[in-house]
Write an enzyme that holds these catalytic residues in place. Structure first.
Site, PDB file in Angstrom:
ATOM      1  CG  ASP A 111      35.383  38.615  34.955  1.00 53.41           C
ATOM      2  OD1 ASP A 111      36.369  37.943  35.336  1.00 53.41           O
ATOM      3  OD2 ASP A 111      34.966  38.578  33.779  1.00 53.41           O
ATOM      4  CE  LYS A 155      32.672  43.629  36.815  1.00 58.91           C
ATOM      5  NZ  LYS A 155      31.760  42.662  36.174  1.00 58.91           N
TER       6      LYS A 155
END
Length: 255
Positions: free
Chosen positions: A160, A142
């Site tokens: 997220d 991420k």
């Protein structure tokens, strides 16, 4: 007759299974078109001054709010905006700057370790590939995707908690894990919207389609949304919002 909901045709990775979505291609195009009108140039909310400080800020944001990270890094980045300066500062002093952030001891350790690796293996420069970025201590997929997008302009999609929730709640690209949702969203979202899609979805999840109570009355895609918990089917006025953050209640288009 409305267009029948279809499976999105994959554009990357020939031979992979098609992705099921509750929306037709025309509906997906319209959803992201509205997001593009609402925020033509969306921006992330983590303060940074260069790719290095972005890496550090995103790594620090795990299990912390952007607001909290910004408060801690504002002073830190004034004295240490390069890997070399961060190493000179040392782990103990880095800890002092970020002690208001959750897991700050381990994060300080990672900031020093990733700074060491950047100096040792990359000449102090942040690498531009995901494979190299995820080798840095404290940097996962991420974080790497955020850096590739925000620092280097690559069309990646970092998933997220907001994006994971929206992909499932809206039935846009349902999946159990961030990696699964990332792969499916990349297949579903039209190429010409992919670069900004990460920020559009995060900001929509943070300020409109909230976890506890979605504010459907403020949603520009309320008529298209297929979420089971939708409370309103009339879309909010399609006006331009700030690049990040909420539109103040009662405000109109951004001048």
């Amino acid at each position: 007759m409305p267009e029948k909901a279809a499976r999105a045709t994959p554009r990357r990775g020939a031979g992979k299974a098609r992705v099921r979505t509750a929306y037709s291609r025309a509906e997906i195009e319209e959803i992201f078109h509205r997001f593009s009108v609402q925020r033509p140039e969306p921006k992330g909310e983590l303060d940074h001054v260069n790719p290095f400080t972005l890496v550090v800020a995103v790594a620090l944001s795990a299990q912390a709010t952007d607001v909290g990270v910004n408060k801690a890094t504002r002073a830190l980045f004034k004295v240490a905006d390069t890997p070399e300066k961060m190493l000179a500062l040392g782990e103990e002093r880095v800890r002092d700057y970020i002690k208001t952030i959750g897991l700050y001891r381990n994060k300080a350790k990672n900031v020093i370790a990733l700074s060491e690796m950047l100096v040792r293996e990359f000449g102090g420069e942040v690498p531009r590939t995901r494979e190299e970025l995820v080798r840095l201590p404290g940097v996962g997929r991420k974080t790497a995707n955020v850096v590739l997008s925000m620092a280097f302009g690559q069309p990646t999609l970092a998933v997220d908690t907001h994006i994971l929730r929206l992909a499932n709640r809206l039935k846009l690209a349902p999946g159990k894990t961030p990696d699964e949702v990332e792969e499916r969203l990349i297949r579903v979202i039209p190429d010409h919207f992919l670069f900004h899609a990460h920020h559009w979805l995060i900001l929509h999840g943070r300020y409109v389609c909230k976890a506890r109570r979605p504010e459907c009355e403020r949603c520009v895609i309320a008529d298209l949304c297929k979420a089971d918990e939708k409370t309103n089917a009339v879309p909010a006025p399609l006006v331009e919002w700030p690049p990040n953050g909420p539109l103040p209640v009662g405000d109109g288009p951004v001048e």
